[in-house]
Design a protein around this motif. Structure first.
Motif, PDB file in Angstrom:
ATOM      1  N   TYR A   1       0.854  -1.191   0.000  1.00 31.30           N
ATOM      2  CA  TYR A   1       0.000   0.000   0.000  1.00 31.30           C
ATOM      3  C   TYR A   1       0.882   1.230   0.000  1.00 31.30           C
ATOM      4  O   TYR A   1       1.265   1.764   1.046  1.00 31.30           O
ATOM      5  CB  TYR A   1      -0.925   0.024   1.223  1.00 31.30           C
ATOM      6  N   THR A   2       1.267   1.676  -1.185  1.00 28.74           N
ATOM      7  CA  THR A   2       2.123   2.859  -1.312  1.00 28.74           C
ATOM      8  C   THR A   2       1.299   4.095  -0.973  1.00 28.74           C
ATOM      9  O   THR A   2       0.062   4.064  -0.853  1.00 28.74           O
ATOM     10  CB  THR A   2       2.659   2.977  -2.737  1.00 28.74           C
ATOM     11  N   MET A   3       2.033   5.207  -0.826  1.00 33.30           N
ATOM     12  CA  MET A   3       1.358   6.452  -0.470  1.00 33.30           C
ATOM     13  C   MET A   3       0.377   6.873  -1.557  1.00 33.30           C
ATOM     14  O   MET A   3      -0.726   7.360  -1.263  1.00 33.30           O
ATOM     15  CB  MET A   3       2.398   7.540  -0.237  1.00 33.30           C
ATOM     16  N   ASP A   4       0.771   6.693  -2.814  1.00 29.41           N
ATOM     17  CA  ASP A   4      -0.128   7.085  -3.906  1.00 29.41           C
ATOM     18  C   ASP A   4      -1.427   6.259  -3.882  1.00 29.41           C
ATOM     19  O   ASP A   4      -2.520   6.788  -4.096  1.00 29.41           O
ATOM     20  CB  ASP A   4       0.571   6.890  -5.253  1.00 29.41           C
ATOM     21  N   LEU A   5      -1.261   4.956  -3.585  1.00 30.89           N
ATOM     22  CA  LEU A   5      -2.444   4.107  -3.537  1.00 30.89           C
ATOM     23  C   LEU A   5      -3.357   4.505  -2.393  1.00 30.89           C
ATOM     24  O   LEU A   5      -4.583   4.540  -2.523  1.00 30.89           O
ATOM     25  CB  LEU A   5      -2.012   2.639  -3.390  1.00 30.89           C
ATOM     26  N   ARG A   6      -2.718   4.834  -1.264  1.00 31.33           N
ATOM     27  CA  ARG A   6      -3.529   5.226  -0.108  1.00 31.33           C
ATOM     28  C   ARG A   6      -4.284   6.528  -0.391  1.00 31.33           C
ATOM     29  O   ARG A   6      -5.456   6.663  -0.049  1.00 31.33           O
ATOM     30  CB  ARG A   6      -2.636   5.402   1.116  1.00 31.33           C
ATOM     31  N   VAL A   7      -3.574   7.475  -1.008  1.00 30.79           N
ATOM     32  CA  VAL A   7      -4.227   8.758  -1.323  1.00 30.79           C
ATOM     33  C   VAL A   7      -5.405   8.542  -2.280  1.00 30.79           C
ATOM     34  O   VAL A   7      -6.481   9.117  -2.119  1.00 30.79           O
ATOM     35  CB  VAL A   7      -3.204   9.737  -1.916  1.00 30.79           C
ATOM     36  N   ALA A   8      -5.152   7.672  -3.266  1.00 32.91           N
ATOM     37  CA  ALA A   8      -6.228   7.391  -4.225  1.00 32.91           C
ATOM     38  C   ALA A   8      -7.430   6.755  -3.534  1.00 32.91           C
ATOM     39  O   ALA A   8      -8.591   7.100  -3.805  1.00 32.91           O
ATOM     40  CB  ALA A   8      -5.711   6.481  -5.337  1.00 32.91           C
ATOM     41  N   MET A   9      -7.149   5.818  -2.603  1.00 27.01           N
ATOM     42  CA  MET A   9      -8.269   5.175  -1.901  1.00 27.01           C
ATOM     43  C   MET A   9      -8.983   6.148  -0.977  1.00 27.01           C
ATOM     44  O   MET A   9     -10.218   6.108  -0.840  1.00 27.01           O
ATOM     45  CB  MET A   9      -7.745   3.969  -1.095  1.00 27.01           C
ATOM     46  N   ILE A  10      -8.211   7.051  -0.339  1.00 25.17           N
ATOM     47  CA  ILE A  10      -8.844   8.050   0.536  1.00 25.17           C
ATOM     48  C   ILE A  10      -9.737   8.984  -0.272  1.00 25.17           C
ATOM     49  O   ILE A  10     -10.881   9.278   0.107  1.00 25.17           O
ATOM     50  CB  ILE A  10      -7.753   8.832   1.298  1.00 25.17           C
ATOM     51  N   ILE A  11      -9.209   9.439  -1.439  1.00 25.54           N
ATOM     52  CA  ILE A  11     -10.014  10.332  -2.282  1.00 25.54           C
ATOM     53  C   ILE A  11     -11.274   9.624  -2.777  1.00 25.54           C
ATOM     54  O   ILE A  11     -12.370  10.181  -2.773  1.00 25.54           O
ATOM     55  CB  ILE A  11      -9.166  10.837  -3.468  1.00 25.54           C
ATOM     56  N   GLY A  12     -11.098   8.371  -3.204  1.00 23.39           N
ATOM     57  CA  GLY A  12     -12.270   7.611  -3.662  1.00 23.39           C
ATOM     58  C   GLY A  12     -13.282   7.420  -2.553  1.00 23.39           C
ATOM     59  O   GLY A  12     -14.507   7.496  -2.772  1.00 23.39           O
ATOM     60  N   CYS A  13     -12.776   7.171  -1.321  1.00 24.30           N
ATOM     61  CA  CYS A  13     -13.686   6.990  -0.202  1.00 24.30           C
ATOM     62  C   CYS A  13     -14.440   8.278   0.108  1.00 24.30           C
ATOM     63  O   CYS A  13     -15.649   8.256   0.379  1.00 24.30           O
ATOM     64  CB  CYS A  13     -12.877   6.528   1.013  1.00 24.30           C
ATOM     65  N   VAL A  14     -13.741   9.413   0.046  1.00 25.95           N
ATOM     66  CA  VAL A  14     -14.392  10.705   0.298  1.00 25.95           C
ATOM     67  C   VAL A  14     -15.474  10.965  -0.757  1.00 25.95           C
ATOM     68  O   VAL A  14     -16.587  11.391  -0.448  1.00 25.95           O
ATOM     69  CB  VAL A  14     -13.345  11.833   0.326  1.00 25.95           C
ATOM     70  N   LEU A  15     -15.100  10.723  -2.017  1.00 24.63           N
ATOM     71  CA  LEU A  15     -16.076  10.947  -3.090  1.00 24.63           C
ATOM     72  C   LEU A  15     -17.282  10.035  -2.946  1.00 24.63           C
ATOM     73  O   LEU A  15     -18.434  10.461  -3.125  1.00 24.63           O
ATOM     74  CB  LEU A  15     -15.406  10.731  -4.450  1.00 24.63           C
ATOM     75  N   TYR A  16     -16.996   8.756  -2.597  1.00 27.11           N
ATOM     76  CA  TYR A  16     -18.105   7.815  -2.481  1.00 27.11           C
ATOM     77  C   TYR A  16     -19.006   8.191  -1.299  1.00 27.11           C
ATOM     78  O   TYR A  16     -20.238   8.172  -1.387  1.00 27.11           O
ATOM     79  CB  TYR A  16     -17.555   6.405  -2.317  1.00 27.11           C
ATOM     80  N   GLY A  17     -18.399   8.554  -0.183  1.00 29.46           N
ATOM     81  CA  GLY A  17     -19.193   8.966   0.975  1.00 29.46           C
ATOM     82  C   GLY A  17     -19.999  10.215   0.684  1.00 29.46           C
ATOM     83  O   GLY A  17     -21.177  10.324   1.077  1.00 29.46           O
TER      84      GLY A  17
END
Length: 602
Positions: free
Chosen positions: A150-166
Motif C-alpha cells: 500500500y504505497t502512499m499514492d495508492l492510499r491517497v487514491a483510496m482516501i479520495i475515492g472513499c471521500v467521493l463515495y461517501g
C-alpha cells in the motif's frame, strides 16, 4: 419533520433492521477469527441492543407520535452508526483480504443506510461519516512495514475515492429526502384538492337541493293562484256567453295555458339538469299522438293563413311502446317554433320509421327508430344562429323574443328529452328559406291495444248518480273551483279547510270520494291520509284523490305510495278531474257490482 415523514422513516428502519443485524453478525465472525472474541462479543451485544432500540422506537413511533420517542429513535441511529465504525478504528486486520472484505461490508451497509435514513440528516451523517472516516483513518495510519504494497499514492487514491463515495451517498440520501418530501407535498396537495372537491360537491348538492326545493315551492305558489284563474275561466266558458264574452274567456284560458307552458319549461329544464327527469315508456298510438299535435296547431295555422299538413308513411307503425307525453312535448315545441316563425307558405309534418338494427324487418317486438320531420317556409337561420339554437335560454338573435316571444327553453328541453329517448333533434336551415327539424326516438313496435278500461278512462262521468265528494283545501278559491267543476256534473260537494276538519266530516257523514290538498295548516295532507288509512272506521278505504300543486318529478309516485288512489295537479283541468272520478267509480263498481256508486261507508 412532518408526521407522515416520520412514519416513512420508522417503517424503513423496521424493514432494514434485519439486514443490518446480518451484516453485524458477519463482521463479528470475521474478527472473531482474529482472536478477539471477548471484545467482539461485547461489541456485537451492543450492536444488537442498538438495533433493538431502533426497532422498538420505530414501532412505538408508529403508534405514539411524541417528541421523546422521535428523539430516542434518532439517538438509536447515531448509536448504531458509531458502533458499526468501531471495528475499523480499533482492530488490526491480519491480512489484506480481511481488510478488503471489511471495506466492502462497511461501504455496502453505508449505502443501505444512506437511502434508508434519507429523511434524518443527523442519522444519515452519523451513519456514513463514521464508517468512511474510520476507513480513511486506517488508510492514513497503516504501518508501511506491515503493508508495503500500500504505497502512499495508492492510499491517497483510496482516501479520495472513499471521500467521493461517501459524499455521493450523502448527496443521494439528501436527494431521496427531497423526492420523498416532494412526493408528500404532492400527496398533501392531492388530498387537499380531494377535500376541496368533496366540499364543493357537498355545496353543489346542497345548492341543487335548495334549487329543487325553491322550484317546488315556486311551482306550488304559482300553480295555486293560477288554479283559481284557469278554473274560474273554464267554469265561465260553460255558461251561456255572448260571442264577445266567450272570446275574452278563451283569451284568459289560452294566456293561462301559455303561462303554464313557461312554468313547465322551467321546471323541466331544472329536472333534467338535476338528473330527476325519467322517460316512461308505455303502450301508445303513434298515429294518434302525432295527429293530436297536428290538430292542436290547425286553428293557429288557419288564423295565420299558412298551410299545415301531416304525412304518415307506411313504415310508421301505429302501436308501439314509447313515451307519448315526451314525444308530444318535443313535437309541440318544434311545431310551435315552425308556426311562430312562418309568415307565409306552409308547415309540413312527415313521419316514418326505420329498423334500429339495419337489415331487420319492422315487425311486432322490433326496435324502431321513429323519425318525425317538421319542415317550414319561415324566416330560417344562419350558421351563427344555428350554433346557439339548442342552448338554454338562447334564441336566434336578440330581436326574436321581442318579435315572437318565448323563453328559449323549448328546443333545449326537446333535444335533451329526445336524447334520453334514444334519439336526437337535428336542424337544417338557411336564412329566408325556412328550416327542417328532424326528431328521432326509439320505440318498440307492439300489437294493437285491447284494453277497454284505458279507452273508458277518457270518457267523462254522466254525473247522474249524485256522488258525494269531500273537498279538502285551505284556500277557498280552490274549493270554489272544484265546486263549479263538479256540481254541474251532478256531484254533491262538501268543503273542509284542513285535514282535521276533513276527519270530522268523515266521522259525521258518509262520502264517496275525498279530494285532498297536501299543504295545509293545522293538519296537512300527509297526516290526513295516514290517519284515514290507519282508522278502524268504515271510511278507512274511501278513495282519495290528491289535489295538489306539487308537480315536480316523483311527486305523483310519492303521493300514491302514501295511500292516495289518484293524483290531479293544479291548475286543475276539468276534464282530467272528471275522468279521475269516473275511473274511481268504475273500479269501485268492478269490485262490487251491486253498488251503483262509490261509498265511504260499509
Amino acid at each position: 419533520m412532518r408526521a407522515e415523514e416520520k412514519n416513512i422513516l420508522y417503517r424503513a428502519n423496521l424493514t432494514s433492521a434485519p439486514i443490518w443485524l446480518i451484516a453485524m453478525t458477519l463482521e463479528y465472525f470475521i474478527f472473531d477469527l482474529a482472536g478477539h472474541s471477548p471484545w467482539w462479543t461485547a461489541w456485537l451485544a451492543a450492536c444488537y441492543g442498538g438495533v433493538a432500540l431502533r426497532m422498538g422506537m420505530s414501532w412505538l413511533g408508529l403508534k405514539k407520535k411524541t417528541t421523546l420517542v422521535h428523539s430516542l429513535m434518532i439517538g438509536s441511529l447515531v448509536l448504531c452508526g458509531s458502533l458499526f465504525a468501531l471495528p475499523v478504528l480499533f482492530v488490526h486486520p491480519l491480512s489484506d483480504p480481511h481488510m478488503m472484505f471489511l471495506i466492502a461490508l462497511v461501504l455496502s451497509i453505508a449505502t443501505s443506510g444512506a437511502h434508508t435514513l434519507a429523511l434524518s440528516r443527523i442519522g444519515l451523517l452519523f451513519w456514513v461519516v463514521p464508517s468512511f472516516g474510520s476507513f480513511i483513518f486506517r488508510m492514513a495510519t497503516m504501518p508501511v512495514e506491515l503493508y508495503p504494497a500500500y504505497t502512499m499514492d495508492l492510499r491517497v487514491a483510496m482516501i479520495i475515492g472513499c471521500v467521493l463515495y461517501g459524499s455521493l451517498l450523502i448527496l443521494l440520501g439528501l436527494g431521496s429526502a427531497r423526492r420523498i418530501r416532494h412526493t408528500q407535498d404532492l400527496q398533501e396537495s392531492l388530498k387537499q384538492a380531494n377535500r376541496e372537491n368533496r366540499r364543493r360537491a357537498r355545496e353543489a348538492e346542497a345548492a341543487t337541493s335548495a334549487k329543487s326545493d325553491f322550484l317546488a315551492m315556486m311551482s306550488h305558489e304559482i300553480r295555486t293562484p293560477l288554479n283559481g284563474v284557469l278554473g274560474m275561466a273554464q267554469a265561465l266558458s260553460q255558461e251561456n256567453l255572448g260571442e264577445r264574452q266567450r272570446d275574452q274567456v278563451e283569451t284568459i284560458i289560452e294566456s293561462g295555458k301559455s303561462l303554464m307552458g313557461i312554468l313547465n319549461d322551467v321546471l323541466d329544464i331544472s329536472k333534467i339538469e338535476a338528473g330527476k327527469m325519467e322517460i316512461d315508456r308505455a303502450h301508445g298510438d303513434l298515429h294518434q299522438t302525432l295527429g293530436s299535435v297536428h290538430s292542436l296547431f290547425q286553428p293557429i295555422a288557419h288564423d295565420r293563413k299558412i298551410g299545415l299538413t301531416l304525412t304518415l308513411e307506411d313504415t310508421l307503425p301505429q302501436h308501439a311502446r314509447f313515451d307519448p307525453v315526451r314525444v308530444r312535448q318535443c313535437l309541440t315545441n318544434l311545431m310551435s317554433n315552425a308556426v311562430k316563425f312562418t309568415r307565409e307558405g306552409e308547415v309540413a309534418i312527415t313521419a316514418w320509421a326505420e329498423p334500429a338494427t339495419p337489415g331487420l324487418r319492422l315487425g311486432e317486438g322490433a326496435e324502431a327508430i321513429v323519425k318525425v320531420q317538421v319542415r317550414d317556409t319561415g324566416i330560417g337561420m344562419d350558421e351563427e344562429a344555428m350554433e346557439r339554437l339548442f342552448k338554454t335560454f338562447s334564441q336566434a338573435d336578440g330581436s326574436t323574443t321581442r318579435n315572437f316571444g318565448g323563453t328559449g327553453l323549448g328546443l333545449a328541453i326537446s333535444r335533451r328529452l329526445s336524447r334520453m329517448m334514444g334519439g336526437d333533434i337535428i336542424a337544417e336551415s338557411k336564412p329566408g328559406e325556412g328550416s327542417i327539424f328532424t326528431l328521432t326516438f326509439t320505440a318498440t313496435i307492439e300489437a294493437a291495444a285491447n284494453d277497454a278500461e284505458d279507452m273508458q278512462a277518457e270518457t267523462e262521468t254522466s254525473g247522474g248518480e249524485a256522488l258525494r265528494v269531500l273537498v279538502v283545501d285551505d284556500i277557498a278559491v280552490n274549493r270554489q273551483v272544484v265546486r263549479v267543476f263538479l256540481e254541474p256534473a251532478g256531484y254533491r260537494v262538501t268543503e273542509a279547510a284542513d285535514g282535521a276538519a276533513a276527519l270530522e266530516c268523515l266521522e259525521g257523514d258518509s262520502f264517496d270520494v275525498v279530494l285532498l290538498d297536501i299543504h295545509m295548516p293545522v293538519m296537512d295532507g300527509y297526516e290526513t291520509i295516514a290517519r284515514i288509512r290507519a282508522s278502524d272506521a268504515s271510511w278507512a278505504t274511501i278513495p282519495v284523490i290528491a289535489l295538489t300543486a306539487d308537480a315536480m318529478a316523483g311527486d305523483r309516485e310519492k303521493l300514491l305510495a302514501r295511500g292516495m288512489d289518484a293524483y290531479v295537479s293544479k291548475p286543475i283541468d276539468r276534464r282530467d278531474l272528471l275522468r279521475q272520478l269516473s275511473v274511481m267509480e268504475r273500479k269501485s263498481g268492478q269490485q262490487n257490482p251491486s253498488r251503483q256508486k262509490l261509498t265511504g261507508t260499509a
